[in-house]
Design a protein around this motif. Sequence first.
Motif, mmCIF file in Angstrom:
data_model
loop_
_atom_site.group_PDB
_atom_site.id
_atom_site.type_symbol
_atom_site.label_atom_id
_atom_site.label_comp_id
_atom_site.label_asym_id
_atom_site.label_seq_id
_atom_site.Cartn_x
_atom_site.Cartn_y
_atom_site.Cartn_z
ATOM 1 N N VAL A 194 -14.882 -18.352 29.201
ATOM 2 C CA VAL A 194 -15.369 -17.471 28.470
ATOM 3 C C VAL A 194 -14.823 -17.755 27.125
ATOM 4 O O VAL A 194 -13.660 -18.381 26.864
ATOM 5 N N ALA A 247 -18.666 -12.440 22.972
ATOM 6 C CA ALA A 247 -18.206 -13.199 23.910
ATOM 7 C C ALA A 247 -19.211 -14.187 24.363
ATOM 8 O O ALA A 247 -20.483 -13.748 24.248
ATOM 9 N N SER A 248 -19.052 -15.187 24.802
ATOM 10 C CA SER A 248 -19.891 -15.973 25.574
ATOM 11 C C SER A 248 -19.473 -16.827 26.779
ATOM 12 O O SER A 248 -18.281 -16.551 27.165
ATOM 13 N N THR A 271 -19.586 -14.190 30.756
ATOM 14 C CA THR A 271 -19.285 -12.748 30.522
ATOM 15 C C THR A 271 -19.259 -11.786 31.482
ATOM 16 O O THR A 271 -18.573 -10.699 31.486
ATOM 17 N N THR A 328 -11.813 -5.714 27.822
ATOM 18 C CA THR A 328 -11.809 -6.568 26.531
ATOM 19 C C THR A 328 -10.566 -5.635 25.947
ATOM 20 O O THR A 328 -10.699 -4.412 25.705
ATOM 21 N N SER A 345 -15.561 -2.860 30.941
ATOM 22 C CA SER A 345 -16.781 -3.807 30.844
ATOM 23 C C SER A 345 -18.148 -2.612 30.735
ATOM 24 O O SER A 345 -19.080 -2.947 30.200
ATOM 25 N N SER A 397 -23.243 -8.801 24.211
ATOM 26 C CA SER A 397 -21.921 -9.111 24.573
ATOM 27 C C SER A 397 -20.799 -8.950 23.397
ATOM 28 O O SER A 397 -20.028 -10.006 23.345
ATOM 29 N N ALA A 441 -9.771 -11.164 26.795
ATOM 30 C CA ALA A 441 -10.568 -10.830 28.042
ATOM 31 C C ALA A 441 -9.700 -10.665 29.058
ATOM 32 O O ALA A 441 -9.039 -11.892 29.364
#
Length: 125
Positions: free
Chosen positions: A2, A24-25, A28, A34, A53, A77, A98
Amino acid sequence: QVQLVESGGGLVQAGDSLRLSCAASGHTDGIYITGWFRQAPGKERELVAAISSSGGRTYYADFVKGRFTISRDNAKSTVYLQLNSLYPEDTAIYYCAADVTLGTIKKIASEYSYWGQGTQVTVSS
């Protein structure tokens, strides 16, 4: 894996507002919680707020309740932290993190697996 990228920090005056973003990428879908942490010079990193989430669970540290709001846009995201009524003591580097383990919202930095690079928030009096 992540990747997290924070943005939105800056220099403001006491009483002002800022909105921080954490984009985020990567994987995810594996993120359960988070969190936004902050670290001031000479101090430990502390949890400011966290969100699940789904957005159904949130946590706020006592020192930000009523002033900061955490939210998320899953289509983008991105998790946001709205900072209102800022005090000079809110000055710190703000990090998003995360947690990829299923469970409760954790308050210890070492329990988060992925971190962004941080964004500086400076509040002048």
